[in-house]
Design an enzyme around this catalytic site. Structure first.
Site, PDB file in Angstrom:
ATOM      1  N   ASP A  48      98.861   8.896  54.899  1.00  0.00           N
ATOM      2  CA  ASP A  48      97.732   8.818  54.392  1.00  0.00           C
ATOM      3  C   ASP A  48      96.459   8.035  54.286  1.00  0.00           C
ATOM      4  OD1 ASP A  48      95.397  11.417  54.742  1.00  0.00           O
ATOM      5  OD2 ASP A  48      94.907  10.038  53.404  1.00  0.00           O
ATOM      6  N   TYR A  53      90.194   1.768  53.715  1.00  0.00           N
ATOM      7  CA  TYR A  53      90.687   1.709  52.468  1.00  0.00           C
ATOM      8  C   TYR A  53      91.529   0.109  53.006  1.00  0.00           C
ATOM      9  CZ  TYR A  53      91.404   6.761  51.852  1.00  0.00           C
ATOM     10  OH  TYR A  53      91.441   8.146  51.710  1.00  0.00           O
ATOM     11  N   LYS A  78      91.406   7.278  59.091  1.00  0.00           N
ATOM     12  CA  LYS A  78      90.286   8.216  59.475  1.00  0.00           C
ATOM     13  C   LYS A  78      89.169   7.588  59.645  1.00  0.00           C
ATOM     14  CE  LYS A  78      91.757  10.649  55.371  1.00  0.00           C
ATOM     15  NZ  LYS A  78      92.843   9.520  54.127  1.00  0.00           N
ATOM     16  N   HIS A 111      86.018  10.683  58.624  1.00  0.00           N
ATOM     17  CA  HIS A 111      86.292  10.275  56.648  1.00  0.00           C
ATOM     18  C   HIS A 111      84.972  11.372  56.006  1.00  0.00           C
ATOM     19  CE1 HIS A 111      88.574   7.286  54.284  1.00  0.00           C
ATOM     20  NE2 HIS A 111      87.912   9.044  52.948  1.00  0.00           N
TER      21      HIS A 111
HETATM   22  P1  NDP Z   1      96.092  11.070  42.790  1.00  0.00           P
HETATM   23  O1  NDP Z   1      95.841  12.539  42.179  1.00  0.00           O
HETATM   24  O2  NDP Z   1      96.734  11.109  44.100  1.00  0.00           O
HETATM   25  O3  NDP Z   1      96.443  10.441  41.791  1.00  0.00           O
HETATM   26  C1  NDP Z   1      96.918   8.730  41.612  1.00  0.00           C
HETATM   27  C2  NDP Z   1      96.905   8.548  40.238  1.00  0.00           C
HETATM   28  O4  NDP Z   1      98.120   9.270  39.292  1.00  0.00           O
HETATM   29  C3  NDP Z   1      97.236   6.700  40.284  1.00  0.00           C
HETATM   30  O5  NDP Z   1      96.653   6.226  38.949  1.00  0.00           O
HETATM   31  C4  NDP Z   1      99.184   6.686  40.073  1.00  0.00           C
HETATM   32  O6  NDP Z   1      99.393   5.841  39.321  1.00  0.00           O
HETATM   33  C5  NDP Z   1      99.162   8.269  39.562  1.00  0.00           C
HETATM   34  N1  NDP Z   1     100.455   9.203  39.816  1.00  0.00           N
HETATM   35  C6  NDP Z   1     101.095   9.655  40.554  1.00  0.00           C
HETATM   36  N2  NDP Z   1     102.312  10.145  39.882  1.00  0.00           N
HETATM   37  C7  NDP Z   1     102.592  10.237  38.871  1.00  0.00           C
HETATM   38  C8  NDP Z   1     103.150  10.712  38.231  1.00  0.00           C
HETATM   39  N3  NDP Z   1     103.385  11.427  38.172  1.00  0.00           N
HETATM   40  N4  NDP Z   1     102.847  10.432  36.714  1.00  0.00           N
HETATM   41  C9  NDP Z   1     101.676   9.951  36.395  1.00  0.00           C
HETATM   42  N5  NDP Z   1     100.806   9.221  37.164  1.00  0.00           N
HETATM   43  C10 NDP Z   1     101.029   9.590  38.620  1.00  0.00           C
HETATM   44  O7  NDP Z   1      94.510  10.538  43.397  1.00  0.00           O
HETATM   45  P2  NDP Z   1      94.161   9.393  44.683  1.00  0.00           P
HETATM   46  O8  NDP Z   1      92.873   9.370  44.703  1.00  0.00           O
HETATM   47  O9  NDP Z   1      94.625   8.283  44.991  1.00  0.00           O
HETATM   48  O10 NDP Z   1      94.756  10.807  45.688  1.00  0.00           O
HETATM   49  C11 NDP Z   1      95.722  10.528  46.784  1.00  0.00           C
HETATM   50  C12 NDP Z   1      95.703  10.743  48.198  1.00  0.00           C
HETATM   51  O11 NDP Z   1      94.363  11.140  48.990  1.00  0.00           O
HETATM   52  C13 NDP Z   1      94.696   9.024  48.586  1.00  0.00           C
HETATM   53  O12 NDP Z   1      96.013   8.004  48.501  1.00  0.00           O
HETATM   54  C14 NDP Z   1      94.258   9.189  49.976  1.00  0.00           C
HETATM   55  O13 NDP Z   1      95.431   9.234  50.882  1.00  0.00           O
HETATM   56  C15 NDP Z   1      93.802  10.608  49.702  1.00  0.00           C
HETATM   57  N6  NDP Z   1      91.901  10.502  48.964  1.00  0.00           N
HETATM   58  C16 NDP Z   1      91.338  10.929  50.419  1.00  0.00           C
HETATM   59  C17 NDP Z   1      89.329  11.731  50.287  1.00  0.00           C
HETATM   60  C18 NDP Z   1      88.467  11.545  51.453  1.00  0.00           C
HETATM   61  O14 NDP Z   1      87.904  11.891  50.595  1.00  0.00           O
HETATM   62  N7  NDP Z   1      89.556  11.970  52.132  1.00  0.00           N
HETATM   63  C19 NDP Z   1      89.485  10.513  49.184  1.00  0.00           C
HETATM   64  C20 NDP Z   1      90.076   9.988  47.639  1.00  0.00           C
HETATM   65  C21 NDP Z   1      91.723  10.266  48.234  1.00  0.00           C
HETATM   66  P3  NDP Z   1     100.137   4.493  39.913  1.00  0.00           P
HETATM   67  O15 NDP Z   1      99.608   4.572  41.114  1.00  0.00           O
HETATM   68  O16 NDP Z   1     100.409   3.464  38.685  1.00  0.00           O
HETATM   69  O17 NDP Z   1     101.909   5.085  39.505  1.00  0.00           O
END
Ligand code: NDP
Length: 279
Positions: A48, A53, A78, A111
């Site tokens: 995704d 991004y 998006k 988006h």
């Molecule tokens: P997430 O809820 O996926 O959380 C990501 C965070 O959690 C990072 O800091 C990561 O740390 C941490 N993390 C991931 N896995 C673990 C684990 N197993 N244990 C502990 N910590 C963990 O948030 P996102 O906001 O990134 O959302 C995911 C996806 O959703 C985005 O990448 C995007 O594709 C989509 N999105 C879409 C939006 C929209 O408007 N359409 C808005 C926001 C997101 P680290 O990387 O340091 O491991």
């Protein structure tokens, strides 16, 4: 070790989408090809990304580097917020394909609805996505951050029902009204920030459940999402977490446990991101 496949779900246009993917929001372009390459190595087949991004090119590069056939990886991008006018949307879609070096996209989304901009006219933008689907360059089309009135307006004024609505969903913000509208109208919900950007992982209830079922907090939360039928794509640049997040199809949460997690919902106060009505 047994290998448990990621289920595929049918979209309302007949195309299939893997229920678990890998999100690349906030992964720096310089780190994206490595992160996506590792996710593909683990077995993820759904990525995704978004124009916003700034890492579409690196996503395409990572997929080509694996030697996997294009059609085994489901890729979503998006439309960025500056390009809602129909001609801009057409050009932006072309730029997305060029950046990825693809001749089609599996799923293209608006988006944000931006109801306070473009005179609130996201319908003419949606009609461009309908056009892209007709000409085959976007196999499926959908929306993101659409609220119920926005979806109702598309139902009244457009031809194609969005295949998905990608919205914020996690235990602190269940987004139930939007999910219920989707369920009733054949629009799959994709839950963004499924881990509440990591914030829900320290919740005492989640930690207790993780201990009870012998899993990590992240696995418990992701399992809750998939049992609710939503599509998720957690983001991580930590290889061990990328693997951990993939191992969620070999256990189940019972109804009472699902209810305990449902009970963490804080309504609007639980949002981590902006409210689509005003953003
Ligand atoms: P997430 O809820 O996926 O959380 C990501 C965070 O959690 C990072 O800091 C990561 O740390 C941490 N993390 C991931 N896995 C673990 C684990 N197993 N244990 C502990 N910590 C963990 O948030 P996102 O906001 O990134 O959302 C995911 C996806 O959703 C985005 O990448 C995007 O594709 C989509 N999105 C879409 C939006 C929209 O408007 N359409 C808005 C926001 C997101 P680290 O990387 O340091 O491991």
């Amino acid at each position: 070790m047994a290998v448990y496949g990621v289920p595929k779900i049918a979209l309302n246009d007949g195309n299939m989408i893997p229920q678990l993917g890998f999100g690349v929001f906030q992964i720096e372009p310089k780190d994206t090809a490595r992160a996506v390459g590792e996710a593909l190595e683990v077995g993820y087949r759904h990525i995704d990304t978004a124009e916003m991004y700034g890492n579409e090119a690196e996503v395409g590069q990572a997929i080509r580097a694996t030697g996997l056939d294009r059609d085994v990886v489901f890729v979503t991008s998006k439309l960025d917020n500056g390009f809602h006018r129909p001609d801009d949307a057409r050009k932006a879609f072309e730029s997305t394909l060029q950046a990825l070096k693809f001749d089609y996209l599996d799923l293209f989304l608006i988006h944000w609805p931006l109801p306070t901009r473009y005179s609130g006219d996201f319908v003419s933008t949606w009609k461009v996505l309908e056009e892209l689907q007709r000409d085959g360059r976007a196999k499926s089309i959908g929306v993101s951050n659409f609220q119920v009135p926005h979806l109702e307006r598309l139902a009244a004024e457009a031809e194609v029902t969005p295949a998905v609505n990608q919205v914020e969903v996690h235990p602190y913000f269940g987004n139930e009204e939007v999910r219920a509208y989707g369920a009733a109208h054949n629009i799959l919900t994709e839950g963004w920030s499924p881990l509440a950007r990591g914030r829900v992982l320290g919740d005492p209830t989640i930690i207790d459940i993780a201990e009870e079922v012998g899993r990590t907090p992240a696995q418990v939360v992701l399992r809750w999402h998939v049992q609710r039928g939503d599509i998720v794509f957690p983001k991580s640049t930590t290889p061990q977490r990328v693997e951990e997040n993939f191992q969620i199809f070999d256990f189940e949460l019972d109804d009472a446990t699902m209810d305990r997690i449902n009970g963490l919902d804080q309504g609007d106060a639980g949002r981590q991101g902006p409210n689509p009505d005003t953003f």
